[in-house]
Design a protein around this motif. Structure first.
Motif, PDB file in Angstrom:
ATOM      1  N   TYR A  35       7.562  -4.492  -3.758  1.00  0.00           N
ATOM      2  CA  TYR A  35       6.349  -5.241  -3.402  1.00  0.00           C
ATOM      3  C   TYR A  35       5.158  -4.300  -3.206  1.00  0.00           C
ATOM      4  CZ  TYR A  35       3.312  -8.740  -1.311  1.00  0.00           C
ATOM      5  OH  TYR A  35       2.252  -9.586  -1.046  1.00  0.00           O
ATOM      6  N   GLU A  36       5.394  -3.144  -2.600  1.00  0.00           N
ATOM      7  CA  GLU A  36       4.310  -2.174  -2.420  1.00  0.00           C
ATOM      8  C   GLU A  36       3.784  -1.685  -3.766  1.00  0.00           C
ATOM      9  OE1 GLU A  36       6.148   0.718   0.140  1.00  0.00           O
ATOM     10  OE2 GLU A  36       5.473  -0.329   1.956  1.00  0.00           O
ATOM     11  N   ASN A  37       4.669  -1.499  -4.742  1.00  0.00           N
ATOM     12  CA  ASN A  37       4.253  -1.089  -6.089  1.00  0.00           C
ATOM     13  C   ASN A  37       3.418  -2.185  -6.746  1.00  0.00           C
ATOM     14  OD1 ASN A  37       4.258   0.696  -8.389  1.00  0.00           O
ATOM     15  ND2 ASN A  37       5.709  -0.711  -9.323  1.00  0.00           N
ATOM     16  N   TYR A  38       3.875  -3.442  -6.633  1.00  0.00           N
ATOM     17  CA  TYR A  38       3.111  -4.583  -7.167  1.00  0.00           C
ATOM     18  C   TYR A  38       1.725  -4.634  -6.523  1.00  0.00           C
ATOM     19  CZ  TYR A  38       1.379  -9.370  -7.252  1.00  0.00           C
ATOM     20  OH  TYR A  38       0.564 -10.470  -7.369  1.00  0.00           O
ATOM     21  N   ALA A  39       1.678  -4.464  -5.218  1.00  0.00           N
ATOM     22  CA  ALA A  39       0.407  -4.524  -4.490  1.00  0.00           C
ATOM     23  C   ALA A  39      -0.539  -3.429  -4.955  1.00  0.00           C
ATOM     24  CB  ALA A  39       0.663  -4.392  -2.984  1.00  0.00           C
ATOM     25  N   ARG A  40      -0.023  -2.206  -5.081  1.00  0.00           N
ATOM     26  CA  ARG A  40      -0.858  -1.083  -5.513  1.00  0.00           C
ATOM     27  C   ARG A  40      -1.430  -1.345  -6.905  1.00  0.00           C
ATOM     28  NH1 ARG A  40       0.909   2.741  -8.386  1.00  0.00           N
ATOM     29  NH2 ARG A  40       3.052   2.577  -7.746  1.00  0.00           N
TER      30      ARG A  40
ATOM     31  N   ILE B  75      -8.357 -11.492  -8.657  1.00  0.00           N
ATOM     32  CA  ILE B  75      -7.273 -12.028  -9.470  1.00  0.00           C
ATOM     33  C   ILE B  75      -6.513 -10.870 -10.107  1.00  0.00           C
ATOM     34  CG2 ILE B  75      -6.675 -13.510 -11.403  1.00  0.00           C
ATOM     35  CD1 ILE B  75      -9.339 -14.978 -10.855  1.00  0.00           C
ATOM     36  N   PRO B  76      -5.276 -10.616  -9.670  1.00  0.00           N
ATOM     37  CA  PRO B  76      -4.520  -9.505 -10.243  1.00  0.00           C
ATOM     38  C   PRO B  76      -4.054  -9.821 -11.660  1.00  0.00           C
ATOM     39  CG  PRO B  76      -3.158 -10.693  -8.701  1.00  0.00           C
ATOM     40  CD  PRO B  76      -4.534 -11.307  -8.633  1.00  0.00           C
ATOM     41  N   SER B  77      -4.040  -8.826 -12.504  1.00  0.00           N
ATOM     42  CA  SER B  77      -3.496  -8.987 -13.846  1.00  0.00           C
ATOM     43  C   SER B  77      -2.445  -7.906 -14.055  1.00  0.00           C
ATOM     44  CB  SER B  77      -4.602  -8.923 -14.896  1.00  0.00           C
ATOM     45  OG  SER B  77      -5.326  -7.720 -14.770  1.00  0.00           O
ATOM     46  N   CYS B  78      -1.443  -7.932 -13.216  1.00  0.00           N
ATOM     47  CA  CYS B  78      -0.342  -6.983 -13.221  1.00  0.00           C
ATOM     48  C   CYS B  78       0.631  -7.358 -14.344  1.00  0.00           C
ATOM     49  CB  CYS B  78       0.343  -7.074 -11.858  1.00  0.00           C
ATOM     50  SG  CYS B  78       1.694  -5.955 -11.630  1.00  0.00           S
TER      51      CYS B  78
ATOM     52  N   PHE C  44      -4.312  -4.058  -3.892  1.00  0.00           N
ATOM     53  CA  PHE C  44      -4.363  -4.300  -2.454  1.00  0.00           C
ATOM     54  C   PHE C  44      -3.271  -3.509  -1.753  1.00  0.00           C
ATOM     55  CE2 PHE C  44      -1.434  -7.533  -3.974  1.00  0.00           C
ATOM     56  CZ  PHE C  44      -0.519  -7.740  -2.947  1.00  0.00           C
ATOM     57  N   ASP C  45      -3.385  -3.393  -0.447  1.00  0.00           N
ATOM     58  CA  ASP C  45      -2.390  -2.687   0.360  1.00  0.00           C
ATOM     59  C   ASP C  45      -1.564  -3.699   1.140  1.00  0.00           C
ATOM     60  OD1 ASP C  45      -3.094  -0.048  -0.315  1.00  0.00           O
ATOM     61  OD2 ASP C  45      -4.772  -0.110   1.081  1.00  0.00           O
ATOM     62  N   THR C  46      -0.418  -3.254   1.599  1.00  0.00           N
ATOM     63  CA  THR C  46       0.469  -4.137   2.344  1.00  0.00           C
ATOM     64  C   THR C  46       0.739  -3.566   3.729  1.00  0.00           C
ATOM     65  OG1 THR C  46       2.475  -3.031   1.596  1.00  0.00           O
ATOM     66  CG2 THR C  46       1.652  -4.826   0.228  1.00  0.00           C
TER      67      THR C  46
END
Length: 122
Positions: A37-42, A12-15, A46-48
């Motif tokens: 989106y890559e920044n959010y994922a990092r 569960i991400p808590s970004c 997780f990776d994209t």
């Protein structure tokens, strides 16, 4: 990463809220949308990977770009090969996290977003 596991071992991400993708956010270029989106994922742990692209028939410009979690889908059943020296680890686990970027009036817009809260097994 700013994530936590609950009792079911879901990721569960808590970004921070201002870094989460939201349908309707606009970018000047496709690459800006992908980088967002890559920044959010990092930050979410997780990776994209870039999944697919659709182009307009009229001018060949990219109209849709799909970015997914690198654990999206499942690997095909490997063929039996006698010369296979090393088995590759299973990395695809069926994660559904994804984003769709759509070109509208020469600007890129998030047209679909499915977040990590929709299950990422640890």
């Amino acid at each position: 990463p700013l994530c936590a596991a609950n009792i079911d071992n879901e990721w569960i991400p808590s970004c921070p809220i201002h870094l989460k993708p939201v349908v309707g956010i606009k970018f000047d270029t496709l690459q800006q949308g992908i980088s967002f989106y890559e920044n959010y994922a990092r930050l979410s742990g997780f990776d994209t990977r870039l999944y697919s692209t659709k182009k307009r028939k009229s001018d060949g410009k990219i109209s849709l770009k799909y970015c997914v979690c690198n654990k999206e889908g499942f690997r095909e059943t490997p063929r039996l090969q006698s010369n296979c020296k090393k088995k590759r680890p299973i990395t695809r686990m069926g994660c559904n996290a994804r984003i769709t970027l759509k070109l509208i009036n020469d600007r890129t817009t998030i047209s679909y977003f499915l977040s990590m809260k929709d299950i990422h097994i640890l």
